[in-house]
Scaffold this motif. Structure first.
Motif, mmCIF file in Angstrom:
data_model
loop_
_atom_site.group_PDB
_atom_site.id
_atom_site.type_symbol
_atom_site.label_atom_id
_atom_site.label_comp_id
_atom_site.label_asym_id
_atom_site.label_seq_id
_atom_site.Cartn_x
_atom_site.Cartn_y
_atom_site.Cartn_z
ATOM 1 N N ILE A 26 43.263 63.047 -14.750
ATOM 2 C CA ILE A 26 42.196 62.564 -13.873
ATOM 3 C C ILE A 26 42.291 61.063 -13.665
ATOM 4 C CG2 ILE A 26 39.698 62.223 -13.720
ATOM 5 C CD1 ILE A 26 39.355 64.977 -14.972
ATOM 6 N N PHE A 27 42.568 60.313 -14.729
ATOM 7 C CA PHE A 27 42.649 58.863 -14.600
ATOM 8 C C PHE A 27 43.825 58.449 -13.720
ATOM 9 C CE2 PHE A 27 40.328 57.920 -18.890
ATOM 10 C CZ PHE A 27 39.187 58.490 -18.365
ATOM 11 N N ASN A 28 44.938 59.151 -13.861
ATOM 12 C CA ASN A 28 46.092 58.861 -12.998
ATOM 13 C C ASN A 28 45.781 59.159 -11.534
ATOM 14 O OD1 ASN A 28 48.259 57.784 -14.544
ATOM 15 N ND2 ASN A 28 48.553 59.783 -15.517
ATOM 16 N N TYR A 29 44.900 60.118 -11.321
ATOM 17 C CA TYR A 29 44.539 60.525 -9.972
ATOM 18 C C TYR A 29 43.507 59.590 -9.346
ATOM 19 C CZ TYR A 29 43.411 63.791 -6.179
ATOM 20 O OH TYR A 29 43.226 64.369 -4.957
ATOM 21 N N ILE A 30 42.524 59.182 -10.145
ATOM 22 C CA ILE A 30 41.397 58.431 -9.587
ATOM 23 C C ILE A 30 41.636 56.918 -9.555
ATOM 24 C CG2 ILE A 30 40.101 58.045 -11.739
ATOM 25 C CD1 ILE A 30 38.613 59.170 -8.373
ATOM 26 N N ASN A 31 42.427 56.384 -10.473
ATOM 27 C CA ASN A 31 42.606 54.930 -10.540
ATOM 28 C C ASN A 31 43.211 54.317 -9.277
ATOM 29 O OD1 ASN A 31 41.350 53.984 -12.811
ATOM 30 N ND2 ASN A 31 43.197 53.051 -13.678
ATOM 31 N N PRO A 32 44.157 54.991 -8.615
ATOM 32 C CA PRO A 32 44.670 54.400 -7.369
ATOM 33 C C PRO A 32 43.589 54.183 -6.318
ATOM 34 C CG PRO A 32 46.171 56.093 -8.156
ATOM 35 C CD PRO A 32 44.947 56.158 -9.028
ATOM 36 N N TYR A 33 42.569 55.026 -6.306
ATOM 37 C CA TYR A 33 41.480 54.852 -5.335
ATOM 38 C C TYR A 33 40.624 53.648 -5.692
ATOM 39 C CZ TYR A 33 42.749 59.372 -3.408
ATOM 40 O OH TYR A 33 43.440 60.402 -2.819
ATOM 41 N N SER A 37 36.370 48.225 6.318
ATOM 42 C CA SER A 37 36.742 49.555 6.827
ATOM 43 C C SER A 37 37.648 50.268 5.834
ATOM 44 C CB SER A 37 37.443 49.433 8.180
ATOM 45 O OG SER A 37 36.541 49.009 9.179
ATOM 46 N N ALA A 38 38.627 49.542 5.289
ATOM 47 C CA ALA A 38 39.520 50.131 4.284
ATOM 48 C C ALA A 38 38.738 50.474 3.020
ATOM 49 C CB ALA A 38 40.655 49.165 3.969
ATOM 50 N N TYR A 39 37.793 49.608 2.656
ATOM 51 C CA TYR A 39 36.954 49.900 1.492
ATOM 52 C C TYR A 39 36.152 51.176 1.711
ATOM 53 C CZ TYR A 39 33.165 49.655 -1.880
ATOM 54 O OH TYR A 39 32.259 49.977 -2.868
ATOM 55 N N ALA A 40 35.586 51.340 2.917
ATOM 56 C CA ALA A 40 34.791 52.526 3.221
ATOM 57 C C ALA A 40 35.646 53.783 3.145
ATOM 58 C CB ALA A 40 34.163 52.390 4.607
ATOM 59 N N GLU A 41 36.856 53.722 3.667
ATOM 60 C CA GLU A 41 37.744 54.893 3.645
ATOM 61 C C GLU A 41 38.097 55.277 2.211
ATOM 62 O OE1 GLU A 41 42.049 56.350 5.485
ATOM 63 O OE2 GLU A 41 41.319 54.300 5.832
ATOM 64 N N ALA A 42 38.474 54.297 1.391
ATOM 65 C CA ALA A 42 38.842 54.583 -0.002
ATOM 66 C C ALA A 42 37.634 55.053 -0.796
ATOM 67 C CB ALA A 42 39.441 53.328 -0.639
ATOM 68 N N THR A 43 36.465 54.496 -0.507
ATOM 69 C CA THR A 43 35.255 54.853 -1.247
ATOM 70 C C THR A 43 34.812 56.266 -0.908
ATOM 71 O OG1 THR A 43 34.540 52.546 -1.313
ATOM 72 C CG2 THR A 43 32.865 54.204 -1.717
ATOM 73 N N SER A 44 34.968 56.672 0.350
ATOM 74 C CA SER A 44 34.645 58.047 0.737
ATOM 75 C C SER A 44 35.486 59.036 -0.073
ATOM 76 C CB SER A 44 34.898 58.238 2.231
ATOM 77 O OG SER A 44 34.744 59.595 2.598
ATOM 78 N N GLU A 45 36.769 58.755 -0.168
ATOM 79 C CA GLU A 45 37.660 59.635 -0.941
ATOM 80 C C GLU A 45 37.295 59.598 -2.422
ATOM 81 O OE1 GLU A 45 41.279 57.759 0.233
ATOM 82 O OE2 GLU A 45 41.632 59.153 1.889
ATOM 83 N N TRP A 46 36.921 58.402 -2.898
ATOM 84 C CA TRP A 46 36.569 58.258 -4.318
ATOM 85 C C TRP A 46 35.362 59.125 -4.673
ATOM 86 C CZ3 TRP A 46 32.313 56.723 -7.073
ATOM 87 C CH2 TRP A 46 32.507 56.415 -8.430
ATOM 88 N N TYR A 47 34.332 59.132 -3.798
ATOM 89 C CA TYR A 47 33.134 59.937 -4.080
ATOM 90 C C TYR A 47 33.462 61.429 -4.079
ATOM 91 C CZ TYR A 47 29.577 56.272 -4.110
ATOM 92 O OH TYR A 47 28.796 55.205 -4.460
#
Length: 403
Positions: free
Chosen positions: A83-90, A104-114
């Motif tokens: 999980i950490f290997n998967y989530i840390n890149p986001y 905009s890039a922050y919003a895109e990455a944050t959407s995926e993170w949630y």
């Protein structure tokens, strides 16, 4: 008729009780705008230090595990590594985007993170949501957090596609229009409907103080009732003026926002095995639907007061009946009860206007049937029934508004 309307208009807006209600609402709005709104502390906010601390803690754990022989380790260790290997890149993407100022890039990455975080946190004893979701010890805290993550994922997804300026205040829902959205999802509808009740409570019974003057208007009693109802409705609409003043004050401090801001709403497809299938409407559409529902509620409350006034001729009875309607939902509201009862058929189920429009009330009730359209239809039908009863009484030759 016009002369009687002007008489009722002047009576309504010179009534000391009504003036006091408007003044108290204005004071409350100004106090909220200057003191409460600026201190708003959302659970989910853009906190670089928090993101960085979480990222570094996970990175340190992964580095430590990479240098160890994990033979025979507990399965949870391997799960954490995956999980950490998967989530840390986001989280890394979020930090880099904030460092560049690319919202905009922050919003895109944050959407995926949630979305990703929600998928492995819900109903998992090894991972938990933000502790602030559990502050009040609610047994539904995890479900509320689960839904909030879906909302944030959808909201940020739409922010990433926005054609208007983004800001941290926009992300944290601090702008004036977003503050109004939060209030409509909270106590504001009940406050406004309660004020409409208090404004109308004596609109008929006050006539006992001016019987001679009122006998001088040569119009039927049922027409007088309709004029009174119309004046009370206009008085209810005036309640929005203090709200608009509050929007201006908050907007000058935190920005006004944009009517195209996304408002996620519940769909029947939301469940823990899917990726948050919420739909979205614009903030302008959200306000429009809330306004329509509020107007219907004003009409319902005013007509009920008029009927109660001609039957009981007592302001306290008017107040009691109005309060029973406004708070009637509390007698049966319970999470999931919509699965067993047809709560959508009760007019009182639509009192939380913002939650009906955003459909989170459907999520609470576990019912897909509470909709704005059905709510307006139900309230309109209730109004027609009340008006018919009032007309039956008012057209009776023995009925007199002023005796």
């Amino acid at each position: 008729m016009w002369g009687y309307f002007k008489f009722e208009w002047v009576q309504f807006f010179t009534n000391k009780k009504n003036v006091a209600i408007y003044c108290l609402l204005l004071f409350a709005v100004i106090f909220y705008s200057l003191r409460v709104a600026p201190a708003y502390d959302p659970i989910e906010k853009v906190d670089v230090d928090e993101i960085e601390a979480r990222y570094l803690t996970r990175a340190t754990f992964l580095q430590d595990m990479a240098m160890k022989d994990l033979t025979g380790s507990h399965p949870s260790v391997f799960m954490a590594i995956d999980i950490f290997n998967y989530i840390n890149p986001y989280d890394q993407k979020r930090l880099d985007a904030l460092d560049r100022g690319d919202l905009s890039a922050y919003a895109e990455a944050t959407s995926e993170w949630y979305d990703i975080t929600n998928s492995f946190t819900y109903q998992n004893g090894s991972f938990f949501y933000n502790p602030r979701y559990y502050t009040y010890g609610s047994q539904y805290a995890e479900d509320n957090a689960f839904y909030a993550y879906f909302e944030n994922a959808k909201r940020y997804e739409m922010f990433a596609k926005a054609d208007y300026d983004l800001s941290i205040a926009l992300f944290e829902q601090r702008t004036a229009l977003q503050t109004l959205e939060r209030l409509l999802n909270g106590p504001l509808p009940v406050i406004l409907i309660g004020c409409a009740l208090l404004l109308a409570i004596d609109i008929v019974t006050k006539d006992r103080r001016n019987p001679t003057i009122l006998r001088g208007f040569p119009i039927a009693d049922w027409k007088k009732l309709f004029v009174k109802g119309f004046v009370a409705l206009l008085g209810g609409i005036v309640l929005f003026i203090p709200i608009l003043i509050g929007i201006v004050i908050i907007g000058l401090q935190s920005g006004f926002g944009h009517f195209g801001i996304p408002v996620p709403y519940y769909t029947a497809n939301v469940n823990w095995m899917q990726e948050g299938l919420l739909d979205v409407m614009s903030l302008g559409m959200f306000f429009t639907q809330c306004f329509l529902l509020l107007m219907m509620w004003f009409i319902v409350i005013i007509t009920v007061v008029l009927l109660s006034s001609v039957v009981f001729r007592n302001e306290l009875v008017n107040l009691a009946i109005g309060m029973l309607i406004i708070f009637g939902e509390n007698f049966y509201f319970s999470r999931g009860v919509g699965f067993f009862w047809s709560v959508e058929n009760y007019p009182t189920s639509y009192i939380q206007v913002g939650q009906i429009v955003s459909k989170i009330r459907n999520y609470y009730y576990m019912s897909d049937q509470l909709t704005v359209e059905f709510g307006i239809t139900l309230l309109f039908t209730s109004t027609v029934i009340v008006v018919i009863l009032m007309m039956v009484i008012a057209l009776n030759s023995r009925f007199k508004m002023v005796k």
